[in-house]
Design a protein around this motif. Structure first.
Motif: not given
Length: 657
Positions: A27, A29, A31, A42, A44-45, A49, A62, A64, A92-93, A113
């Motif tokens: 993952v 993300a 940030n 952030e 939503e990560c 998960a 993961t 960020k 996640i962005s 997302t």
């Protein structure tokens, strides 16, 4: 200019569909955009998960990344970080970040997302539009290439058939988006997956326009909460925030510059051989914007000569005094009348005669602020101390709270202000609790708690945060009915009135990863910086940068044989940064974080062109060198020095007006 995009997590059904038949997810993300609204990570990560784990899926790791859309830095960050065994990457962005990662990774990249849309500046969006922010993302189907933007016809089910030699029939200079999509899917072994999927429809009813508008309004409100822009550098206050103030040992000799304030240097009124006492005048005020200078020790003047200044460099006239160690007070150092008996003019005169200046670093003569010539309805005390590392003001609030309140009351009386406010950032809960207790007896004084954000302590930012007022370009706080001062300045005013003591000492934080024994010290003005460093155990490394002040606005100390002056709130020793300057990639991040809402990118451009007229229109003179733009710049361009040079181009125009 492309619209700013922001994202929301897909709904649970969509995410479960994404996870079905796949496993071993890494993952990634973004940030930074989230952190521009909040200081937390952030969120939503973690939400994704949790759903993946509920479905029995394995998360291989993961990461960020700040501003995931910046391909240059993202490529460096992701290099070698994705573990072996990773079969899929989930991002996640917004769509910009998803496409950046998809361009870099060989394994399939999916987004968890959907992107939304609102105006502003954002990452690489300033250069090439790659995301339509349509809130119905197709990137999971198309291998991370957006058909809405990249295809001239925004086709979502395949190419139109009009492409020739891989080029779009509408724009022959442009590669056919769908040929790029096919090639990527083929490389990832996903062609059959694409061909077997249902026909994609752009269902505009999926997007609730009112919901998006509400989201946009909320995001904008957060963006402008307090003040625009700003950054969240690592605080690094843990070295000294818990350490009580100590009296620094008496220096054997002090070198007191006659220029420790903005404006004209003081004129010396002593000569070699004179005996002086603590608080005695040694330099008289030389103009309206100037301040007198007093001896910080008792002893004998051994020279009045040029010495190196910590900010101005060599050649600054200074008074050198041999300390007799007796700390004999001058006859003028006597308490004044009680505050209740002093008139506003008498308060201003005391502040003037005692050499009080802004002690947050700016060193503007305080008495001038207390003669605004305009109605003032609030005096604001800056207790934010938003610069990383520094804890001098924090300790002053904890150990001299009554003096701060007294100084604030004196300033309120001097300008006939009905309200006083002490602003403290929420990373100082002990100071907040104590100051709230101290102001409780006064109905017209309150404590304002602010979310930690740099540069909160700057006058215009503080006024916007506390009073909700915008100081217009080229104007001063008094133009919106405010006077702003520092906690240490308020304490100095208390000393001047209640003890009759001029500004002859101040609190200095000595800190950083490379100071052996950090601390907070009450230091006599004129004390040698090297003596202070030695007292703290010296420097523990070789590749170290010394600064007077904080890491953002502090001045590099090139020669440690310089004195502490009225604006010296800290000495820090931090790691040197040898990152090389690179060419501007026009990411727009500098514009996004500038608290004055300037365009450093454009100022940089027009300064190179020597276009003074345009620089003036860009309000270049409003820059106060907070260095948010430099902090955020991935190309490490020294923007502030270039902006200062741009100011030099504009000055001749201002003189003509």
């Amino acid at each position: 200019m492309v619209d700013y995009t922001k994202y929301v997590l897909k709904n649970r059904d969509e995410l479960e569909g994404l996870l079905a038949g796949k496993d071993n997810f890494f993952v990634v993300a973004c940030n930074k955009c989230f952190k521009e609204f909040n200081t937390t990570e952030e969120p939503e990560c973690g939400s994704f998960a949790a759903i993946a784990q509920e479905q029995g899926k394995h998360i291989t790791g993961t990461v960020k990344v700040d501003f995931l859309c910046n391909k240059v830095q993202t490529e460096k960050k992701l290099s070698g970080i994705v573990p072996e065994g990773t079969e899929n990457v989930v991002v996640i962005s917004c769509g910009l970040g998803v496409q950046t990662v998809a361009d870099l990774e060989a394994v399939p990249v999916f987004t968890a997302t959907n992107s939304l849309n609102y105006t502003g500046h954002h990452g690489m969006a300033l250069t090439k539009k790659t995301c339509g922010a349509c809130a119905q993302c197709y990137l999971n189907v198309t291998g991370g290439i957006c058909p809405i933007v990249d295809c001239s016809k925004s086709l979502v089910n395949g190419q139109c058939g009009g492409a020739k030699n891989g080029k779009c029939e509408i724009d022959p200079k442009k590669d056919c988006a769908w040929e790029k999509i096919y090639r990527r899917l083929e490389k990832q072994g996903r062609t059959k997956e694409f061909l077997d999927q249902p026909i994609q429809l752009r269902d505009y009813s999926v997007t609730n326009v009112d919901e998006i508008k509400a989201y946009v309004a909320e995001a904008r409100a957060k963006r402008y909460e307090g003040f625009y822009g700003g950054v969240h550098p690592t605080e690094n206050k843990e070295f000294t925030e818990h350490l009580a103030l100590q009296k620094f040992p008496e220096p054997d000799t002090v070198i007191i510059p006659l220029a420790m304030h903005i404006g004209a240097p003081a004129n010396p009124v002593v000569q070699p051989g004179d005996t002086v006492k603590v608080g005695q005048l040694i330099g008289e005020q030389a103009g309206f914007i100037s301040a007198p200078v007093h001896s910080s020790v008792s002893g004998t003047v051994i020279a009045v000569e040029p010495h190196t200044h910590p900010n101005k460099g060599p050649g600054v006239m200074s008074v050198v005094i041999k300390n007799d160690g007796k700390n004999t007070l001058h006859e003028s150092v006597v308490p004044n009348k009680p505050l209740e008996e002093l008139t506003p003019d008498e308060i201003v005169e005391i502040v003037k005669q005692k050499g009080i200046v802004g002690m947050g670093g700016a060193t503007f003569p305080t008495y001038v602020k207390l003669k605004p010539g305009k109605p003032i309805d609030a005096v604001l005390i800056n207790g934010s101390e938003c610069e990383p590392y520094l804890t001098a003001d924090h300790r002053v609030m904890l150990e001299f709270a009554d003096d701060i309140v007294f100084g604030l009351r004196a300033m309120m009386k001097a300008v006939s202000a009905p309200e006083g406010v002490i602003l403290i950032e929420d990373n100082k809960p002990d100071a907040i609790a104590l100051m709230e207790e101290k102001v409780a007896p006064y109905d017209n004084i309150r404590v304002c708690v602010a979310k930690t954000q740099y540069p909160e302590g700057a006058e215009k930012m503080l006024i916007k945060k506390v009073m909700g007022r915008q100081v217009p370009s080229g104007k001063l706080p008094a133009d919106v009915g405010c006077v702003v001062s520092n906690t240490s300045t308020a304490k100095a005013i208390s000393d001047a009135i209640q003890k009759g003591l001029p500004l002859v000492e101040r609190v200095v934080t000595v800190t950083g990863e490379f100071i052996r024994n950090p601390g907070n010290y009450i230091v006599k003005l004129g004390t040698n910086v090297q003596e202070i460093i030695d007292h703290c155990g010296g420097i523990t490394g070789d590749d170290v940068v010394l600064k007077m002040g904080g890491p953002m606005m502090g001045a590099p100390i090139k020669d440690t044989n310089v004195p502490i002056i009225k604006g010296s709130n800290g000495i820090i020793a931090i790691a040197a940064d040898h990152t090389e300057e690179k060419e501007c990639i026009k990411c727009g991040r500098c514009m996004d974080v500038c608290p004055m809402e300037l365009a450093p990118l454009d100022i940089y451009k027009y300064a190179q062109l020597g276009d003074a007229e345009t620089l003036l229109k860009l309000n270049v003179m409003d820059c106060f060198s907070c260095k948010c733009c430099e902090y955020i710049c991935s190309s490490k361009i020294p923007l502030v020095s270039k902006i200062n040079a741009a100011k030099g181009l504009v000055m001749p125009l201002l003189k003509k007006k």
